[in-house]
Design a protein around this motif. Structure first.
Motif, PDB file in Angstrom:
ATOM      1  N   PHE A   2      39.552  52.300  25.552  1.00  0.00           N
ATOM      2  CA  PHE A   2      39.744  51.683  26.858  1.00  0.00           C
ATOM      3  C   PHE A   2      38.598  50.742  27.201  1.00  0.00           C
ATOM      4  O   PHE A   2      38.571  50.135  28.248  1.00  0.00           O
ATOM      5  N   PHE A   3      37.630  50.642  26.268  1.00  0.00           N
ATOM      6  CA  PHE A   3      36.454  49.795  26.460  1.00  0.00           C
ATOM      7  C   PHE A   3      36.862  48.353  26.767  1.00  0.00           C
ATOM      8  O   PHE A   3      36.324  47.701  27.638  1.00  0.00           O
ATOM      9  N   PHE A   4      37.854  47.858  26.019  1.00  0.00           N
ATOM     10  CA  PHE A   4      38.210  46.446  26.129  1.00  0.00           C
ATOM     11  C   PHE A   4      39.091  46.148  27.341  1.00  0.00           C
ATOM     12  O   PHE A   4      39.439  45.009  27.593  1.00  0.00           O
ATOM     13  N   LEU A   5      39.460  47.203  28.096  1.00  0.00           N
ATOM     14  CA  LEU A   5      40.216  46.984  29.328  1.00  0.00           C
ATOM     15  C   LEU A   5      39.286  46.913  30.533  1.00  0.00           C
ATOM     16  O   LEU A   5      39.708  46.611  31.628  1.00  0.00           O
ATOM     17  N   ASN A   6      38.015  47.222  30.321  1.00  0.00           N
ATOM     18  CA  ASN A   6      37.041  47.235  31.409  1.00  0.00           C
ATOM     19  C   ASN A   6      36.314  45.883  31.461  1.00  0.00           C
ATOM     20  O   ASN A   6      35.579  45.529  30.537  1.00  0.00           O
ATOM     21  N   SER A   7      36.502  45.139  32.544  1.00  0.00           N
ATOM     22  CA  SER A   7      35.952  43.778  32.619  1.00  0.00           C
ATOM     23  C   SER A   7      34.423  43.761  32.673  1.00  0.00           C
ATOM     24  O   SER A   7      33.791  42.868  32.113  1.00  0.00           O
ATOM     25  N   ASN A   8      33.830  44.759  33.356  1.00  0.00           N
ATOM     26  CA  ASN A   8      32.358  44.823  33.432  1.00  0.00           C
ATOM     27  C   ASN A   8      31.743  44.973  32.046  1.00  0.00           C
ATOM     28  O   ASN A   8      30.801  44.264  31.686  1.00  0.00           O
ATOM     29  N   LYS A   9      32.299  45.927  31.289  1.00  0.00           N
ATOM     30  CA  LYS A   9      31.765  46.170  29.946  1.00  0.00           C
ATOM     31  C   LYS A   9      31.969  44.960  29.048  1.00  0.00           C
ATOM     32  O   LYS A   9      31.097  44.625  28.249  1.00  0.00           O
ATOM     33  N   MET A  10      33.127  44.313  29.183  1.00  0.00           N
ATOM     34  CA  MET A  10      33.401  43.121  28.384  1.00  0.00           C
ATOM     35  C   MET A  10      32.408  42.015  28.705  1.00  0.00           C
ATOM     36  O   MET A  10      31.923  41.319  27.805  1.00  0.00           O
ATOM     37  N   PHE A  11      32.068  41.874  30.000  1.00  0.00           N
ATOM     38  CA  PHE A  11      31.108  40.844  30.413  1.00  0.00           C
ATOM     39  C   PHE A  11      29.745  41.101  29.774  1.00  0.00           C
ATOM     40  O   PHE A  11      29.143  40.205  29.181  1.00  0.00           O
ATOM     41  N   PHE A  12      29.252  42.353  29.877  1.00  0.00           N
ATOM     42  CA  PHE A  12      27.939  42.677  29.315  1.00  0.00           C
ATOM     43  C   PHE A  12      27.938  42.567  27.791  1.00  0.00           C
ATOM     44  O   PHE A  12      26.927  42.185  27.195  1.00  0.00           O
ATOM     45  N   LEU A  13      29.067  42.878  27.180  1.00  0.00           N
ATOM     46  CA  LEU A  13      29.176  42.742  25.726  1.00  0.00           C
ATOM     47  C   LEU A  13      29.083  41.279  25.303  1.00  0.00           C
ATOM     48  O   LEU A  13      28.403  40.949  24.333  1.00  0.00           O
ATOM     49  N   MET A  14      29.731  40.403  26.076  1.00  0.00           N
ATOM     50  CA  MET A  14      29.655  38.965  25.786  1.00  0.00           C
ATOM     51  C   MET A  14      28.231  38.441  25.961  1.00  0.00           C
ATOM     52  O   MET A  14      27.741  37.662  25.148  1.00  0.00           O
ATOM     53  N   VAL A  15      27.568  38.900  27.045  1.00  0.00           N
ATOM     54  CA  VAL A  15      26.170  38.480  27.288  1.00  0.00           C
ATOM     55  C   VAL A  15      25.280  38.972  26.148  1.00  0.00           C
ATOM     56  O   VAL A  15      24.385  38.244  25.681  1.00  0.00           O
ATOM     57  N   LEU A  16      25.555  40.198  25.662  1.00  0.00           N
ATOM     58  CA  LEU A  16      24.800  40.770  24.533  1.00  0.00           C
ATOM     59  C   LEU A  16      24.927  39.875  23.297  1.00  0.00           C
ATOM     60  O   LEU A  16      23.929  39.572  22.626  1.00  0.00           O
ATOM     61  N   ILE A  17      26.152  39.443  23.020  1.00  0.00           N
ATOM     62  CA  ILE A  17      26.398  38.587  21.842  1.00  0.00           C
ATOM     63  C   ILE A  17      25.717  37.231  22.018  1.00  0.00           C
ATOM     64  O   ILE A  17      25.034  36.737  21.108  1.00  0.00           O
ATOM     65  N   LEU A  46      25.559  48.853  29.436  1.00  0.00           N
ATOM     66  CA  LEU A  46      26.508  49.438  28.483  1.00  0.00           C
ATOM     67  C   LEU A  46      26.157  50.894  28.187  1.00  0.00           C
ATOM     68  O   LEU A  46      27.039  51.743  28.047  1.00  0.00           O
ATOM     69  N   ILE A  47      24.836  51.186  28.102  1.00  0.00           N
ATOM     70  CA  ILE A  47      24.405  52.570  27.840  1.00  0.00           C
ATOM     71  C   ILE A  47      24.743  53.450  29.041  1.00  0.00           C
ATOM     72  O   ILE A  47      25.315  54.528  28.901  1.00  0.00           O
ATOM     73  N   SER A  48      24.378  52.987  30.244  1.00  0.00           N
ATOM     74  CA  SER A  48      24.488  53.861  31.417  1.00  0.00           C
ATOM     75  C   SER A  48      25.893  53.913  32.002  1.00  0.00           C
ATOM     76  O   SER A  48      26.120  54.579  33.000  1.00  0.00           O
ATOM     77  N   SER A  49      26.853  53.242  31.361  1.00  0.00           N
ATOM     78  CA  SER A  49      28.228  53.286  31.866  1.00  0.00           C
ATOM     79  C   SER A  49      28.948  54.586  31.531  1.00  0.00           C
ATOM     80  O   SER A  49      30.051  54.827  32.015  1.00  0.00           O
TER      81      SER A  49
END
Length: 337
Positions: A2-17, A46-49
């Motif tokens: 369900f990680f990829f359905l969460n917009s917050n996590k997706m945003f931080f993942l993109m910033v990470l990349i 991402l860790i504290s989510s």
């Protein structure tokens, strides 16, 4: 998943990349430092989510260690600008820059934070920490390295990674020590050539992604949970193939990059280093086989934490990846011809 359905996590993942891209494409040390800082501040959410006590502790520890390494790195680059023409200081500055990069990636002798933080992370975050988070420090390390210091660090990585995993019962800590050991191979490969490092990292990422995905699907975190892994014989065979491949056993895919690195070390007369590499790989294989052995045991009972719903398409995906892994020796001989 369900990680990829969460917009917050997706945003931080993109910033990470993107932060990694900033660091590795920067034309100054300051640009690289800014990329590292953005990387740190995008990985912490991402860790504290995960919303448990362990994850908040892990995020705090991660923040503190990475901040110390960043301060050290910033101090070194400012010091290098001041002492620009002083060649006597260069070796000391290179050791300081190298040590801050080694601390960022969790390499020995600055590895003590790594297993503790891994314990509080989900499998997906573990995968990011063990693969993607090592790219920036490795690239920066390759620009300006002190060979003697790095060889000492490689030896420590190999020994600590192999010995440290022996007395662990947590699968995450075992994978952390395995990562420390593989870091020794990665540092030696980046000293040889960047292409070889990229090849090793991609092979390692491929294998570790399968294992993390497998443990995520089965909801496994400890060694004693492997005993009930008797749901499907194919699951056990998948686990066997992927662990032996990660350990670098000859018929599998993971052996090929290690073979090339050993070949280069032998050509350059690093015979003692090669001996340590091979011996420590044997110890690593021992604790991989211990994990596999527990899953091959025949007592089967159902427990509350056990996830039964293995999606068929994921399972087919894992089987196909395992076939790629087992055909490693065929791919490797094709490379040589």
């Amino acid at each position: 998943m369900f990680f990829f359905l969460n917009s917050n996590k997706m945003f931080f993942l993109m910033v990470l990349i993107f932060s990694t891209m900033i660091s590795i494409s920067a034309n100054s040390w300051f640009g690289a430092w800014i990329g590292l800082e953005i990387n740190l501040l995008s990985f912490i959410p991402l860790i504290s989510s995960s919303h448990n006590m362990m994850s908040s502790e892990a995020s705090l520890k991660y923040f503190l260690t990475q901040s110390i390494a960043s301060i050290n790195f910033l101090f070194c680059i400012i010091f290098k600008m001041i002492m620009f023409n002083n060649f006597e200081m260069n070796s000391m500055i290179s050791i300081l820059i190298n040590s801050s990069m080694l601390m960022k990636m969790g390499s020995a002798p600055f590895h003590f934070w790594f297993p503790n933080i891994v314990e509080g992370l989900t499998w997906f975050n573990n995968f990011i920490l063990m693969t993607w988070q090592k790219i920036t420090p490795m690239i920066l390390l390759s620009y300006y390295f002190n060979e003697t210091f790095l060889i000492m660090s490689i030896m420590l990585n190999m020994i600590i990674g192999a010995i440290g995993g022996l007395n662990q019962s947590s699968l995450r800590k075992m994978m952390a020590f395995s990562s420390i050991n593989n870091l020794g191979w990665m540092i030696s490969s980046i000293m040889i050539s960047e292409n070889l490092w990229l090849f090793y990292l991609s092979m390692y990422s491929f294998l570790i992604s399968m294992l993390c995905f497998f443990f995520y699907m089965m909801n496994m975190f400890y060694l004693n949970q492997m005993f009930i892994n008797n749901l499907n014989p194919l699951i056990k065979v998948n686990l066997l193939i992927n662990f032996l491949s990660l350990g670098g056993l000859p018929p599998f895919l993971g052996f090929f990059p290690k073979w090339i690195i050993i070949n280069f070390l032998m050509i350059n007369n690093y015979l003692f280093l090669t001996f340590i590499f091979i011996m420590m790989s044997l110890i690593l294989l021992f604790f991989y086989i211990r994990i596999i052995y527990s899953s091959f045991m025949m007592n089967y009972f159902k427990l509350k934490w056990f996830k039964i719903y293995l999606k068929n398409n994921f399972f087919i995906l894992m089987n196909s990846f395992s076939i790629i892994s087992i055909m490693g020796i065929i791919f490797s001989t094709m490379f040589f011809f």
